[in-house]
Every structure is written in C-alpha cells, then in structure tokens.
Scaffold this motif. Structure first.
Motif, short mmCIF file in Angstrom:
data_model
loop_
_atom_site.label_atom_id
_atom_site.label_comp_id
_atom_site.label_asym_id
_atom_site.label_seq_id
_atom_site.Cartn_x
_atom_site.Cartn_y
_atom_site.Cartn_z
N ASN A 109 -6.79 43.46 10.32
CA ASN A 109 -5.64 44.10 10.95
C ASN A 109 -5.23 43.36 12.22
N VAL A 110 -6.21 43.01 13.05
CA VAL A 110 -5.90 42.31 14.30
C VAL A 110 -5.29 40.95 14.00
N GLY A 111 -5.82 40.24 13.02
CA GLY A 111 -5.26 38.94 12.65
C GLY A 111 -3.81 39.06 12.22
N ALA A 112 -3.51 40.09 11.40
CA ALA A 112 -2.13 40.30 10.95
C ALA A 112 -1.23 40.66 12.13
N ILE A 113 -1.74 41.45 13.07
CA ILE A 113 -0.95 41.83 14.25
C ILE A 113 -0.66 40.61 15.12
N LEU A 114 -1.62 39.70 15.24
CA LEU A 114 -1.39 38.47 16.00
C LEU A 114 -0.25 37.65 15.37
N ARG A 115 -0.20 37.61 14.06
CA ARG A 115 0.88 36.88 13.38
C ARG A 115 2.23 37.51 13.70
N SER A 116 2.29 38.84 13.62
CA SER A 116 3.55 39.54 13.92
C SER A 116 3.94 39.36 15.38
N MET A 151 3.97 46.25 36.59
CA MET A 151 4.82 45.08 36.34
C MET A 151 6.19 45.48 35.81
N GLY A 152 6.39 46.79 35.58
CA GLY A 152 7.69 47.25 35.10
C GLY A 152 7.77 47.58 33.63
N PHE A 153 6.63 47.53 32.91
CA PHE A 153 6.64 47.83 31.48
C PHE A 153 6.76 49.33 31.23
N ARG A 154 7.52 49.69 30.19
CA ARG A 154 7.54 51.06 29.68
C ARG A 154 6.47 51.15 28.60
N LEU A 155 5.54 52.09 28.74
CA LEU A 155 4.40 52.22 27.83
C LEU A 155 4.76 53.19 26.70
N ILE A 156 4.91 52.67 25.50
CA ILE A 156 5.33 53.46 24.35
C ILE A 156 4.20 53.51 23.32
N GLY A 157 3.65 54.71 23.13
CA GLY A 157 2.55 54.89 22.18
C GLY A 157 3.05 55.35 20.83
N LEU A 158 2.46 54.82 19.78
CA LEU A 158 2.82 55.21 18.41
C LEU A 158 1.90 56.33 17.93
N ALA A 159 2.50 57.47 17.56
CA ALA A 159 1.73 58.61 17.07
C ALA A 159 2.55 59.31 15.99
N ASN A 204 1.06 47.01 9.80
CA ASN A 204 2.44 47.20 9.38
C ASN A 204 3.23 47.94 10.45
N ALA A 205 2.60 48.95 11.05
CA ALA A 205 3.25 49.71 12.13
C ALA A 205 3.56 48.79 13.31
N ALA A 206 2.65 47.88 13.61
CA ALA A 206 2.87 46.93 14.69
C ALA A 206 4.06 46.02 14.38
#
Length: 257
Positions: free
Chosen positions: A121-128, A180-188, A245-247
């Motif tokens: 999963n982490v490998g696929a997320i790195l590609r995306s 740093m100004g990021f908006r933190l958006i969690g997927l649930a 896929n969600a990522a």
C-alpha cells in the motif's frame, strides 16, 4: 558518573539506525537506486542476464556486481524465496530526506499515513504521490512500513524520488504542517462533508491529506488534530476503497483544484 537510561537507549537506537541496511530487488527498483546520487549503495548481486540489462546503470554507479547463478540467488541474498527479484538485488542504506520543514515548506500538498503498515500500500501511495506532485508521504516511525524490497518494488522507482518521511509523532508533524499553513484534511468513511467540499473550503491553502489504515481508520488523536474530516462519495452499497486507491483519488482531486 553513570549515564541515565534514556541516554543509553538513545545511543543504542542511534547505533542500530547507523547499522541498518535494506535489500532492494527487481530490475526497476535496483536500476533507480543505482541512478540515485542520494542513495548509499553497499553491495550489488546480479545474474548475468540482469547485469546485462542493468549495464548502463551499473557503469554510472561505479559498482562492481557479484555475478551469481539465478537458480541459487537466495544463497547469496537474504530476501524471501518468493520475492520476484528478476536476478537483481542491491544492499543499501535507508534514504535520509532531511527535516519535515525543509521538505514541506512552500509545498501545495502532502500525504500523511496513520499506521499504514502494508508495504505494498505504501509503495503504491508513493507512486501516486509522485504522479500528483505531493511534496512528501509522512508516517510515524513506529507502526508504519519501513523501507523494504517489497515496498521499493511496488513503488516502481518512486521510493528513490518521492520523499518518504517517518516521524517520531504524527500529531506533532500535523501541528508543524499547520504552522506552515497547511489545511489538515482527514479521510473518514462516516464523515458528513465530501472530499470535493473539503477541498473547496480549503481554497488556495496547501492541503495535508491524512489517511488511516484499512479497518481501524484514523486514530482518535489523529482525528482530533485534523481541521476537517471528509469522505469520498460512492455509488451503490459498496463504499470502501483500499487506502492506496483512496490516496490516489484524493491526490488527484487536490491537484485538480
């Protein structure tokens, strides 16, 4: 004077980290690591056929490969017998991408993973993340997938180019990103707000997409630290996506703003 226990433990951990090595395998993963000037390379083991295919990358790296019989590969390289190594394996030191602030400051998007331990999963997320321009993929040092041959092979070279930062505390990293100004958006999955609306609300602010492990999802502390919880809308009764896929969906949506 006797050293405190915490000092001894810290020194021991530092020595262990210095001694840590990773075996990468597969033609793509090995080729990209050979071509990466940031990668500290230790030992290259190849079949004759694989060495021929990697000849240009080997020459550029300056390494001298150990040529072995592919049928006896597992006797020379400590990787699983069911690993699809394609006759190529490279022992390396884990990459050091530097501090969070140095990698992420001024970026438009990053990904945070809350206890995602499956290397595939982490490998696929790195590609995306690489495809959609994320500055980094960030995960807690404990309870996350470390650099491994399986992760590198799934990432298909992205591990060498896409920063993968493993931090001491995920919530602290989230707060640092907020500063740093990021908006933190969690997927649930149970969130009321859609991903589209959450990104629209963020406007032109940089976003940090926070994803949890399949099943447990985001931990309570991680949820509380997010600015918004959002869901990916789905059709029909089946509404569950694999975390990679969600990522990919979330990164595509954030890059399309």
């Amino acid at each position: 004077m006797k050293k405190p226990t915490w000092v001894i433990d810290k020194e021991r951990a530092k020595r262990a980290a210095a001694a840590e090595t990773v075996w990468l395998f597969g033609l793509h993963a090995v080729r990209d690591a050979l071509q990466n000037p940031m990668r500290e390379r230790l030992r290259l083991v190849c079949s004759k056929n694989a060495a021929d295919k990697l000849a240009e990358a080997i020459k550029a790296s300056g390494m001298e490969p150990e040529i072995v019989d592919v049928r006896k590969f597992d006797k020379f390289v400590p990787i699983s017998t069911d690993s699809v190594h394609q006759g190529a394996a490279l022992e390396v030191k884990p990459l050091d991408w530097g501090a969070l602030k140095d990698v992420c400051f001024g970026a438009r998007r990053v990904v945070l993973l809350d206890r995602v331990t499956d290397p595939h999963n982490v490998g696929a997320i790195l590609r995306s993340a690489e495809v959609f321009g994320a500055a980094a993929v960030i995960a807690p040092h404990r309870h996350s997938a470390p650099e491994t041959g399986a992760l590198a092979k799934t990432a298909s070279g992205a591990l060498e180019r896409q920063p993968y930062l493993r931090v001491k505390n995920l919530s602290d990293a989230m707060e640092e990103l907020r500063q740093m100004g990021f908006r933190l958006i969690g997927l649930a999955g149970e969130a009321k707000m859609s991903l589209e609306d959450g990104l629209s609300e963020a406007g032109m602010e940089p976003v940090a997409l926070v994803l949890g492990a399949e099943g447990p999802g985001l931990r309570e502390k991680t949820r509380e630290t997010c600015d918004r919880l959002v869901r990916i809308p789905f059709a029909g009764e089946f509404g569950s996506l694999n975390v990679s896929n969600a990522a990919a969906v979330s990164l595509y949506a954030s890059a399309s703003r």
